[in-house]
Scaffold this motif. Sequence first.
Motif, PDB file in Angstrom:
ATOM      1  N   GLU A  69      -0.386  -3.462  -7.491  1.00 46.26           N
ATOM      2  CA  GLU A  69       0.591  -2.616  -6.807  1.00 46.26           C
ATOM      3  C   GLU A  69       1.989  -2.898  -7.349  1.00 46.26           C
ATOM      4  OE1 GLU A  69       1.989  -1.701  -2.216  1.00 46.26           O
ATOM      5  OE2 GLU A  69       1.663  -3.783  -2.854  1.00 46.26           O
ATOM      6  N   ASN A 122      -0.478   2.047  -8.721  1.00 45.83           N
ATOM      7  CA  ASN A 122      -0.690   3.120  -7.734  1.00 45.83           C
ATOM      8  C   ASN A 122      -0.030   4.432  -8.145  1.00 45.83           C
ATOM      9  OD1 ASN A 122      -2.236   1.612  -5.955  1.00 45.83           O
ATOM     10  ND2 ASN A 122      -0.478   0.933  -4.741  1.00 45.83           N
ATOM     11  N   GLU A 123       0.921   4.362  -9.087  1.00 42.40           N
ATOM     12  CA  GLU A 123       1.636   5.564  -9.505  1.00 42.40           C
ATOM     13  C   GLU A 123       1.227   6.058 -10.895  1.00 42.40           C
ATOM     14  OE1 GLU A 123       3.588   2.763  -8.281  1.00 42.40           O
ATOM     15  OE2 GLU A 123       3.219   3.696  -6.331  1.00 42.40           O
ATOM     16  N   ASP A 148      -8.536  -7.561  -2.660  1.00 44.50           N
ATOM     17  CA  ASP A 148      -7.587  -6.650  -2.025  1.00 44.50           C
ATOM     18  C   ASP A 148      -8.017  -6.359  -0.592  1.00 44.50           C
ATOM     19  OD1 ASP A 148      -5.293  -5.021  -2.005  1.00 44.50           O
ATOM     20  OD2 ASP A 148      -6.488  -3.232  -2.412  1.00 44.50           O
ATOM     21  N   HIS A 192      -3.561  -3.168  -0.821  1.00 50.68           N
ATOM     22  CA  HIS A 192      -2.375  -2.888  -1.617  1.00 50.68           C
ATOM     23  C   HIS A 192      -2.611  -1.703  -2.550  1.00 50.68           C
ATOM     24  CE1 HIS A 192       0.016  -6.408  -0.437  1.00 50.68           C
ATOM     25  NE2 HIS A 192      -1.129  -7.052  -0.375  1.00 50.68           N
ATOM     26  N   LEU A 193      -3.837  -1.497  -2.954  1.00 48.99           N
ATOM     27  CA  LEU A 193      -4.164  -0.376  -3.832  1.00 48.99           C
ATOM     28  C   LEU A 193      -4.443   0.877  -3.023  1.00 48.99           C
ATOM     29  CD1 LEU A 193      -6.515  -2.156  -6.395  1.00 48.99           C
ATOM     30  CD2 LEU A 193      -4.251  -1.227  -6.873  1.00 48.99           C
ATOM     31  N   ASN A 194      -3.889   2.001  -3.469  1.00 43.80           N
ATOM     32  CA  ASN A 194      -4.236   3.275  -2.852  1.00 43.80           C
ATOM     33  C   ASN A 194      -5.325   3.963  -3.673  1.00 43.80           C
ATOM     34  OD1 ASN A 194      -2.984   4.461  -5.100  1.00 43.80           O
ATOM     35  ND2 ASN A 194      -1.080   4.899  -3.996  1.00 43.80           N
ATOM     36  N   SER A 195      -5.678   5.183  -3.302  1.00 46.59           N
ATOM     37  CA  SER A 195      -6.759   5.894  -3.981  1.00 46.59           C
ATOM     38  C   SER A 195      -6.460   6.093  -5.462  1.00 46.59           C
ATOM     39  CB  SER A 195      -6.992   7.246  -3.306  1.00 46.59           C
ATOM     40  OG  SER A 195      -8.007   7.973  -3.957  1.00 46.59           O
ATOM     41  N   ASN A 196      -5.216   6.442  -5.779  1.00 46.61           N
ATOM     42  CA  ASN A 196      -4.855   6.651  -7.180  1.00 46.61           C
ATOM     43  C   ASN A 196      -4.948   5.357  -7.971  1.00 46.61           C
ATOM     44  OD1 ASN A 196      -3.512   8.589  -9.238  1.00 46.61           O
ATOM     45  ND2 ASN A 196      -2.233   6.766  -9.329  1.00 46.61           N
ATOM     46  N   HIS A 223     -11.153   0.332   3.190  1.00 48.15           N
ATOM     47  CA  HIS A 223     -10.504   0.275   1.881  1.00 48.15           C
ATOM     48  C   HIS A 223     -10.747   1.584   1.123  1.00 48.15           C
ATOM     49  CE1 HIS A 223      -9.313  -1.088  -2.100  1.00 48.15           C
ATOM     50  NE2 HIS A 223      -8.792  -2.166  -1.531  1.00 48.15           N
ATOM     51  N   PRO A 224      -9.728   2.132   0.450  1.00 40.47           N
ATOM     52  CA  PRO A 224      -9.893   3.392  -0.289  1.00 40.47           C
ATOM     53  C   PRO A 224     -10.941   3.339  -1.386  1.00 40.47           C
ATOM     54  CG  PRO A 224      -7.762   2.378  -0.777  1.00 40.47           C
ATOM     55  CD  PRO A 224      -8.327   1.655   0.404  1.00 40.47           C
TER      56      PRO A 224
END
Length: 232
Positions: free
Chosen positions: A66, A71-72, A87, A91-95, A116-117
Amino acid sequence: MNENRTINTLFLIQSLDGKISTGATYEMDVDKDFPRIPEVKDGLYQYYDLEKKTDYFSLNTGKVFEKIGFNEKTETPQKVCNFIVIDNKPHLNSNGIKYLAKKSVKLFIVTTNKNHPAFEANKEENNIEIFYYPEKIDFYDMFRKLKQDYNAERVTIQSGGILNSEFLRLGLIDLVSIVIAPCLIGGKDTPSLVDGESLKNESELFKIKPLKLKACDKLEHSYLHLEYEVIN
């Protein structure tokens, strides 16, 4: 070394006083800040050259990914290794999960978070394995599964000081490979190679891990590369 689990090497860059970050805030970061420091930036490439030679299974944390912006990210990366990511928060999103999956031969997400995603991303990506532990991650079990179920012989660990401390106390770090950058950072709140809970009395001295020096290489620009075996 334990034949029932992976052989684990702690590999990181640190200052001479053992700091693995340039400061105590989330924005401070060795990868970002060392290139800005005269007499430190010139030899930094040697750490990244050594990093390319580390194990095919690489363990890190969602917090680190992250922090460095996974994530971006939107580009399609080249697959480099098998990532193992601790994790819980998450801290990590789907992307971030999907980006890491594209960067991994196989992506292992290790979590106590049932929401978790990675569980949703696993429906789209075919190379995600989730190790779910309902209450607390069983790191003995995790490293055993990696070896016995996924043919992982060796794992490179590049996590933060608190998790490094947990691995060390559990006897799960076998080797240490450390690049020493020629600088002193200081700061009692700045993350170090091994943080976690401090020892408080003589009865806990058994938790200290002796080391056996395997190699000491003087690199260019006043850098050092130290390799030790951990006596567990």
